[in-house]
Design a protein around this motif. Structure first.
Motif, mmCIF file in Angstrom:
data_model
loop_
_atom_site.group_PDB
_atom_site.id
_atom_site.type_symbol
_atom_site.label_atom_id
_atom_site.label_comp_id
_atom_site.label_asym_id
_atom_site.label_seq_id
_atom_site.Cartn_x
_atom_site.Cartn_y
_atom_site.Cartn_z
ATOM 1 N N LEU A 191 0.839 -1.194 0.000
ATOM 2 C CA LEU A 191 0.000 0.000 0.000
ATOM 3 C C LEU A 191 0.876 1.245 0.000
ATOM 4 O O LEU A 191 1.725 1.418 0.867
ATOM 5 C CB LEU A 191 -0.915 0.001 1.225
ATOM 6 C CG LEU A 191 -1.973 1.102 1.281
ATOM 7 C CD1 LEU A 191 -3.006 0.921 0.165
ATOM 8 C CD2 LEU A 191 -2.656 1.124 2.639
ATOM 9 N N ASP A 194 -0.690 6.187 3.634
ATOM 10 C CA ASP A 194 -0.773 5.968 5.075
ATOM 11 C C ASP A 194 -1.843 4.920 5.357
ATOM 12 O O ASP A 194 -2.998 5.092 4.958
ATOM 13 C CB ASP A 194 -1.125 7.291 5.764
ATOM 14 C CG ASP A 194 -0.989 7.222 7.268
ATOM 15 O OD1 ASP A 194 -1.150 6.123 7.832
ATOM 16 O OD2 ASP A 194 -0.739 8.268 7.880
ATOM 17 N N PRO A 195 -1.507 3.820 6.044
ATOM 18 C CA PRO A 195 -2.506 2.784 6.331
ATOM 19 C C PRO A 195 -3.700 3.309 7.113
ATOM 20 O O PRO A 195 -4.791 2.735 7.022
ATOM 21 C CB PRO A 195 -1.718 1.750 7.153
ATOM 22 C CG PRO A 195 -0.296 1.985 6.802
ATOM 23 C CD PRO A 195 -0.172 3.450 6.534
ATOM 24 N N TRP A 201 -7.234 -2.129 5.365
ATOM 25 C CA TRP A 201 -6.090 -2.783 4.730
ATOM 26 C C TRP A 201 -5.380 -3.730 5.686
ATOM 27 O O TRP A 201 -5.234 -4.924 5.414
ATOM 28 C CB TRP A 201 -5.109 -1.739 4.211
ATOM 29 C CG TRP A 201 -3.978 -2.319 3.416
ATOM 30 C CD1 TRP A 201 -2.733 -2.623 3.851
ATOM 31 C CD2 TRP A 201 -4.016 -2.685 2.035
ATOM 32 N NE1 TRP A 201 -1.975 -3.140 2.830
ATOM 33 C CE2 TRP A 201 -2.741 -3.188 1.710
ATOM 34 C CE3 TRP A 201 -4.994 -2.630 1.047
ATOM 35 C CZ2 TRP A 201 -2.416 -3.633 0.426
ATOM 36 C CZ3 TRP A 201 -4.682 -3.075 -0.226
ATOM 37 C CH2 TRP A 201 -3.416 -3.569 -0.527
ATOM 38 N N SER A 202 -4.962 -3.225 6.832
ATOM 39 C CA SER A 202 -4.269 -4.073 7.794
ATOM 40 C C SER A 202 -5.244 -4.909 8.602
ATOM 41 O O SER A 202 -4.909 -6.005 9.048
ATOM 42 C CB SER A 202 -3.409 -3.224 8.736
ATOM 43 O OG SER A 202 -4.204 -2.263 9.405
ATOM 44 N N ARG A 208 -0.310 -8.061 5.773
ATOM 45 C CA ARG A 208 -0.140 -7.151 4.644
ATOM 46 C C ARG A 208 1.070 -6.246 4.839
ATOM 47 O O ARG A 208 1.394 -5.848 5.942
ATOM 48 C CB ARG A 208 -1.379 -6.260 4.483
ATOM 49 C CG ARG A 208 -2.588 -6.964 3.923
ATOM 50 C CD ARG A 208 -3.643 -5.922 3.624
ATOM 51 N NE ARG A 208 -4.925 -6.520 3.344
ATOM 52 C CZ ARG A 208 -5.269 -7.030 2.167
ATOM 53 N NH1 ARG A 208 -4.405 -7.012 1.183
ATOM 54 N NH2 ARG A 208 -6.462 -7.557 1.989
ATOM 55 N N ALA A 210 2.037 -2.939 4.923
ATOM 56 C CA ALA A 210 1.594 -1.545 5.006
ATOM 57 C C ALA A 210 2.477 -0.786 5.970
ATOM 58 O O ALA A 210 2.115 0.245 6.455
ATOM 59 C CB ALA A 210 0.145 -1.490 5.479
ATOM 60 N N SER A 214 6.112 0.282 2.600
ATOM 61 C CA SER A 214 5.342 1.418 2.115
ATOM 62 C C SER A 214 5.723 2.702 2.808
ATOM 63 O O SER A 214 5.571 3.781 2.245
ATOM 64 C CB SER A 214 3.841 1.161 2.293
ATOM 65 O OG SER A 214 3.526 0.961 3.649
ATOM 66 N N ARG A 218 5.839 6.032 0.829
ATOM 67 C CA ARG A 218 4.492 6.554 1.025
ATOM 68 C C ARG A 218 4.372 7.925 0.389
ATOM 69 O O ARG A 218 5.253 8.763 0.522
ATOM 70 C CB ARG A 218 4.193 6.629 2.521
ATOM 71 C CG ARG A 218 2.724 6.827 2.837
ATOM 72 C CD ARG A 218 2.506 6.655 4.316
ATOM 73 N NE ARG A 218 2.827 5.289 4.716
ATOM 74 C CZ ARG A 218 3.095 4.959 5.961
ATOM 75 N NH1 ARG A 218 3.122 5.870 6.909
ATOM 76 N NH2 ARG A 218 3.364 3.704 6.257
#
Length: 291
Positions: A191, A194-195, A201-202, A208, A210, A214, A218
């Motif tokens: 990703l 920013d998660p 996502w997480s 994952r 992230a 990333s 980012r």
């Protein structure tokens, strides 16, 4: 907090708290380090508590210092907002500023508002996920279009509409030619944002990527995200309107069936109430159109 606290001292405190270095903070503030140290000591005396611990290992915030850092930002933002509004009034300008996130079109609401207030200079400013609310607190905008998730503290909001979120993929990605994907299909992807902007996502797959990968790449703007996506560095999750607005041949967007839509709101600072803000909110609500 003492109402008579000097805002200048608080700004000095924030500079040291954010850099954890009296030397670097003094450089940023363009003042001599001894002057900065005296101002911080004076602030500690006013508050009756130690804010920093300085030793051979460096400078660290105390517990009370961390508390002050968390509490002081709204005060400084409010002061900045007052300065901006007074400065505009002093110049004889009648300005109303609208913040908006990428992909959103505010033309209809602005036109409606202008018809009711032709004497007002209506300005628009593009915001991002990180500052979509901050522009209200520091006075850069009178109203702001927000996309979830956002920090709703000290703001009032009116829901406008939902819109789907899609995944941005390089055009040669194996999934780019499909009509839809699931979050599970994206399990091996990185990703590029920013998660916190995509909590699912997480949450849907703890493994994952992230974080470490990333975080190094980012991106802040949509343009940066799409450049990285096109180059195969990872994927980005965007609202459908943003994906449509930033169409390009080397990037494709695909619907994500198990990703909930994002909500769009119009917002303003909770401490402010005016007929103009109410009029723009009404115009924004009337301007909602299906995607």
């Amino acid at each position: 907090m003492n109402a008579d606290l000097d805002l200048r001292k608080l700004r000095y405190f924030v500079a040291v708290a954010d850099t954890l270095s009296f030397g670097r903070a003094a450089e940023q503030l363009r003042i001599a380090q001894p002057v900065l140290s005296r101002q911080i000591r004076a602030l500690e005396q006013e508050l009756g508590t130690q804010l920093f611990v300085r030793d051979t290992r460096g400078t660290e915030l105390t517990d009370n210092g961390r508390l002050l850092r968390a509490e002081v930002q709204p005060l400084l933002a409010s002061a900045a907002a007052v300065r901006r509004r007074v400065a505009i009034a002093a110049r004889g300008e009648d300005v109303f500023t609208v913040g908006f996130m990428p992909g959103l079109t505010v033309t209809g609401a602005v036109r409606t508002f202008r018809r009711g207030a032709p004497e007002v200079d209506v300005r628009v400013m593009r915001t991002g996920w990180e500052d979509q609310v901050a522009v209200l607190h520091d006075g850069r905008a009178d109203v702001s279009y927000l996309r979830e998730p956002f920090d709703g503290a000290e703001v009032r909001t009116v829901f406008l509409h939902d819109e789907p979120r899609v995944v941005m993929l390089p055009s040669d990605h194996p999934l780019a030619g499909t009509d839809q994907v699931t979050m599970g299909d994206l399990g091996s992807e990185e990703l590029l944002q920013d998660p916190a902007a995509v909590p699912e996502w997480s949450g849907s797959a703890p493994s994952r990527r992230a974080g470490d990968g990333s975080a190094k790449r980012r991106s802040r703007t949509v343009e940066e995200k799409l450049e990285l996506v096109a180059g195969g560095a990872g994927v980005a999750i965007l609202p459908l309107s943003t994906a449509r607005f930033y169409r390009r041949l080397d990037v494709r967007f695909v619907a994500v069936t198990d990703l909930a839509p994002t909500a769009v709101h119009i917002a303003w600072e909770a401490s402010r109430a005016s007929a103009r803000i109410a009029a723009f909110v009404d115009a924004a609500r009337a301007d909602v159109a299906p995607l």
